[in-house]
Design a protein around this motif. Structure first.
Motif, PDB file in Angstrom:
ATOM      1  N   THR A 221      -8.334  40.817  23.413  1.00 41.89           N
ATOM      2  CA  THR A 221      -8.034  42.107  23.024  1.00 41.89           C
ATOM      3  C   THR A 221      -9.003  42.321  21.841  1.00 41.89           C
ATOM      4  N   LYS A 222      -8.773  41.428  21.023  1.00 39.50           N
ATOM      5  CA  LYS A 222      -9.387  41.618  19.601  1.00 39.50           C
ATOM      6  C   LYS A 222     -10.954  41.649  19.938  1.00 39.50           C
ATOM      7  N   THR A 224     -12.717  42.769  22.219  1.00 41.74           N
ATOM      8  CA  THR A 224     -12.943  43.744  22.978  1.00 41.74           C
ATOM      9  C   THR A 224     -12.957  44.972  22.030  1.00 41.74           C
ATOM     10  N   ASN A 225     -11.880  45.243  21.328  1.00 37.28           N
ATOM     11  CA  ASN A 225     -11.775  46.232  20.068  1.00 37.28           C
ATOM     12  C   ASN A 225     -12.610  45.991  19.109  1.00 37.28           C
TER      13      ASN A 225
END
Length: 307
Positions: A221-222, A224-225
């Motif tokens: 997630t990190k 991707t963000n």
């Protein structure tokens, strides 16, 4: 340059060479061979488009730092072949994986086995912590966390120059505890730098288990963000790695999170978890037990390390 061995055979060969070296030298980077064997085997045997090596199979001694008065200076990148626009480039970001990287070069026929005998010897270019003059290394990445930035900078320059070769970086998960890694991802996303990275996520670092030092949370997630195209796979599953490398990441960096086991294929190392950064045997009894156990796991005879 492709090897007749299968990638699976090369990964096993890497572990066997690191095991033999570690037994003969009363310690070594065993867990890195356990976790990263498939990744480095796959990079060199399948993923990378490299030319023939341009340096001698038996590494030269250290010839000094670069200067106008040192015409013999060279980096270790020649073991990956020439730096032509059509060829790929590889950066080994965690320099402490050098022993595993050297074993890989031997397994794919880019360095002679004698090179490993020079490991960490005075005057040798085969450094314990890989430097820019060490086989397979192009820059010094001993400051953990700069590898992705280095690769991104080169990839940006190559893009502007019109080079067609890819730029790869092999990383370790300890690097996500460094802010420069995240700055590099953002820069790649902003400037549309399509650098490719595969990260050995073995949940350990030099001070022990990752989470005991600093919890890093949901890495996919990190990433991707922060603007990357991120894929999470089993790092011992070559088909999963192959598929991940083919995902479309146009205009973005590709980050492959390879989840691995730091005692894969050397089960006795679990006794030491999470203190596995460098395994130095605590006693002759432990050395003998590990010799027998790991040899059985790897399908080889125990190492005669008395000679």
């Amino acid at each position: 340059m492709r090897n007749e061995k299968t990638t699976e055979d090369i990964a096993l060969g890497i572990r066997r060479r690191v095991f033999e070296h570690s037994m003969r030298n009363n310690g070594g980077y065993l867990s890195q061979a356990c976790s990263a064997g498939e990744q480095l085997a796959w990079l060199y045997n399948e993923a990378l488009n490299l030319g023939q090596p341009t340096l001698p199979m038996i590494p030269k001694p250290f010839e000094g730092v670069p200067s106008p008065n040192n015409p013999d200076y060279h980096t270790g990148a020649g073991y990956n072949g020439p730096a032509g626009p059509e060829y790929d480039r590889l950066f080994i970001a965690p320099a402490h994986y050098a022993l595993v990287a050297y074993a890989t070069l031997i397994e794919v026929g880019r360095m002679a086995p004698e090179g490993l005998e020079m490991f960490n010897q005075d005057g040798s270019s085969v450094e314990m912590i890989g430097a820019e003059h060490s086989p397979g290394m192009e820059v010094h990445n001993g400051t953990l966390g700069i590898g992705l930035s280095t690769a991104a900078g080169l990839a940006f320059g190559r893009k502007r120059r019109g080079d067609t070769g890819n730029t790869w970086v092999f990383m370790s998960d300890g690097e996500v505890q460094e802010g420069q890694t995240w700055e590099a991802v953002q820069a790649c996303a902003f400037h549309n730098i399509e650098v490719k990275a595969i990260m050995d996520v073995n949940d350990q670092q030099c001070d022990g288990a990752m989470d005991s030092v600093m919890e890093v949370g949901d890495l996919r997630t990190k990433f991707t963000n922060f603007g990357a195209h991120c894929v999470e796979v089993d790092g011992h599953d070559l088909n999963a790695i192959r598929q991940a490398s083919q995902e479309n990441h146009e205009g973005k960096p590709l980050i492959i999170l390879a989840r691995t086991n730091p005692f894969h294929a050397m089960s006795i190392l679990e006794e030491r978890f999470p203190r596995l950064h460098y395994v130095r045997f605590k006693s002759e009894d432990e050395r003998a037990r590990m010799n027998q156990s790991i040899a059985k796991d790897l399908g080889v005879d125990p190492i005669d390390y008395a000679h």
